[in-house]
Design a protein around this motif. Structure first.
Motif, PDB file in Angstrom:
ATOM      1  N   VAL A   1       0.808  -1.122   0.152  1.00  0.00           N
ATOM      2  CA  VAL A   1       0.019  -0.047   0.084  1.00  0.00           C
ATOM      3  C   VAL A   1       0.999   1.197   0.062  1.00  0.00           C
ATOM      4  CG1 VAL A   1      -1.716   1.347   1.260  1.00  0.00           C
ATOM      5  CG2 VAL A   1      -1.835  -1.123   1.246  1.00  0.00           C
ATOM      6  N   GLU A   2       0.718   2.101  -0.990  1.00  0.00           N
ATOM      7  CA  GLU A   2       1.546   3.419  -1.112  1.00  0.00           C
ATOM      8  C   GLU A   2       0.691   4.402  -0.703  1.00  0.00           C
ATOM      9  OE1 GLU A   2       3.393   1.359  -5.162  1.00  0.00           O
ATOM     10  OE2 GLU A   2       1.394   1.883  -5.125  1.00  0.00           O
ATOM     11  N   SER A   3       1.503   5.207  -0.186  1.00  0.00           N
ATOM     12  CA  SER A   3       0.899   6.732   0.196  1.00  0.00           C
ATOM     13  C   SER A   3       1.805   7.815  -0.045  1.00  0.00           C
ATOM     14  CB  SER A   3       0.206   6.402   1.333  1.00  0.00           C
ATOM     15  OG  SER A   3       1.321   6.440   2.329  1.00  0.00           O
ATOM     16  N   GLY A   4       1.450   9.106  -0.299  1.00  0.00           N
ATOM     17  CA  GLY A   4       2.252  10.356  -0.057  1.00  0.00           C
ATOM     18  C   GLY A   4       2.415  11.166  -1.436  1.00  0.00           C
TER      19      GLY A   4
ATOM     20  N   GLY B   1      10.056  21.798  -4.869  1.00  0.00           N
ATOM     21  CA  GLY B   1       9.514  21.301  -3.615  1.00  0.00           C
ATOM     22  C   GLY B   1       9.831  19.648  -3.207  1.00  0.00           C
ATOM     23  N   SER B   2       9.187  19.297  -2.271  1.00  0.00           N
ATOM     24  CA  SER B   2       9.497  18.011  -1.729  1.00  0.00           C
ATOM     25  C   SER B   2       8.283  17.067  -1.429  1.00  0.00           C
ATOM     26  CB  SER B   2      10.281  17.880  -0.432  1.00  0.00           C
ATOM     27  OG  SER B   2      11.452  18.744  -0.468  1.00  0.00           O
ATOM     28  N   LEU B   3       8.291  15.869  -1.431  1.00  0.00           N
ATOM     29  CA  LEU B   3       7.413  14.845  -1.352  1.00  0.00           C
ATOM     30  C   LEU B   3       8.053  13.654  -0.535  1.00  0.00           C
ATOM     31  CD1 LEU B   3       4.863  14.784  -4.179  1.00  0.00           C
ATOM     32  CD2 LEU B   3       4.416  15.559  -1.881  1.00  0.00           C
TER      33      LEU B   3
ATOM     34  N   ALA C   1      14.914   3.844  -7.456  1.00  0.00           N
ATOM     35  CA  ALA C   1      15.773   3.712  -6.459  1.00  0.00           C
ATOM     36  C   ALA C   1      15.458   2.189  -6.093  1.00  0.00           C
ATOM     37  CB  ALA C   1      15.856   4.830  -5.521  1.00  0.00           C
ATOM     38  N   ARG C   2      16.355   1.541  -5.217  1.00  0.00           N
ATOM     39  CA  ARG C   2      15.904   0.379  -4.440  1.00  0.00           C
ATOM     40  C   ARG C   2      17.023  -0.171  -3.408  1.00  0.00           C
ATOM     41  NH1 ARG C   2      16.866  -3.131  -9.910  1.00  0.00           N
ATOM     42  NH2 ARG C   2      19.350  -2.944  -9.994  1.00  0.00           N
ATOM     43  N   PHE C   3      16.851  -0.768  -2.474  1.00  0.00           N
ATOM     44  CA  PHE C   3      17.493  -1.563  -1.850  1.00  0.00           C
ATOM     45  C   PHE C   3      17.970  -2.787  -2.254  1.00  0.00           C
ATOM     46  CE2 PHE C   3      18.036   0.547   2.136  1.00  0.00           C
ATOM     47  CZ  PHE C   3      17.054   1.583   2.279  1.00  0.00           C
TER      48      PHE C   3
ATOM     49  N   GLN D   1      11.983   9.771  -0.115  1.00  0.00           N
ATOM     50  CA  GLN D   1      12.102  11.076  -0.029  1.00  0.00           C
ATOM     51  C   GLN D   1      12.591  11.933  -1.116  1.00  0.00           C
ATOM     52  OE1 GLN D   1      11.200  12.879   3.001  1.00  0.00           O
ATOM     53  NE2 GLN D   1      11.720  14.828   1.555  1.00  0.00           N
ATOM     54  N   MET D   2      11.703  12.664  -1.778  1.00  0.00           N
ATOM     55  CA  MET D   2      12.095  13.343  -3.115  1.00  0.00           C
ATOM     56  C   MET D   2      12.174  14.817  -2.744  1.00  0.00           C
ATOM     57  SD  MET D   2       9.396  11.197  -5.505  1.00  0.00           S
ATOM     58  CE  MET D   2       7.752  12.135  -4.634  1.00  0.00           C
ATOM     59  N   ASN D   3      13.393  15.312  -2.916  1.00  0.00           N
ATOM     60  CA  ASN D   3      13.532  16.840  -2.765  1.00  0.00           C
ATOM     61  C   ASN D   3      13.901  17.659  -4.119  1.00  0.00           C
ATOM     62  OD1 ASN D   3      13.153  16.376  -0.001  1.00  0.00           O
ATOM     63  ND2 ASN D   3      15.438  15.800   0.306  1.00  0.00           N
ATOM     64  N   SER D   4      13.781  18.690  -4.056  1.00  0.00           N
ATOM     65  CA  SER D   4      14.288  19.391  -5.446  1.00  0.00           C
ATOM     66  C   SER D   4      13.791  18.933  -6.544  1.00  0.00           C
ATOM     67  CB  SER D   4      15.726  19.395  -5.610  1.00  0.00           C
ATOM     68  OG  SER D   4      16.348  19.896  -4.567  1.00  0.00           O
TER      69      SER D   4
END
Length: 116
Positions: free
Chosen positions: A5-8, A16-18, A49-51, A82-85
């Motif tokens: 379940v994703e959110s955000g 901006g950032s999310l 991105a990933r681990f 975390q997504m910035n810029s």
């Protein structure tokens, strides 16, 4: 079976950032890789991105290096992005991706829209 379940997601101005979240439930004990992909309109789904398997290393697409950070909370079986810029070209549906044993699972996707 693993449920994701994703959110955000949401609408944000450029710069901006999310923060996206992906919570896993079900057969989580065999999860060995977690990450994020995205798909913009008219384009193929692409890696973000990933681990890596075993969770020891983070990998990022060149387009997001230095701006996005992937993290995880093992106790909550949750992975974050975390997504910035943020840039307008980051606009896409973002999907959580998990490998558990021999199986691959995808979340339902969350829309991220970056306005210029």
């Amino acid at each position: 079976q693993v449920q994701l379940v994703e959110s955000g997601g949401g609408l944000v101005q450029a710069g901006g950032s999310l923060r996206l979240s992906c919570a896993a439930s079900g057969s989580t004990s065999e999860i060995n890789a977690m990450g994020w992909y995205r798909q913009a309109p008219g384009k193929q789904r692409e890696f973000v991105a990933r681990f890596t398997s075993g969770g020891g290393f983070r990998q990022y697409a060149d387009s997001v290096k230095g701006r996005f950070t992937i993290s995880r909370d093992n106790a909550k079986n949750t992975v974050y992005l975390q997504m910035n810029s943020l840039k307008p070209e980051d606009t896409a549906v973002y999907y959580c991706n998990v490998y558990s044993g021999l199986y691959e699972y995808w979340g339902q996707g969350t829309q991220v829209t970056v306005s210029s």
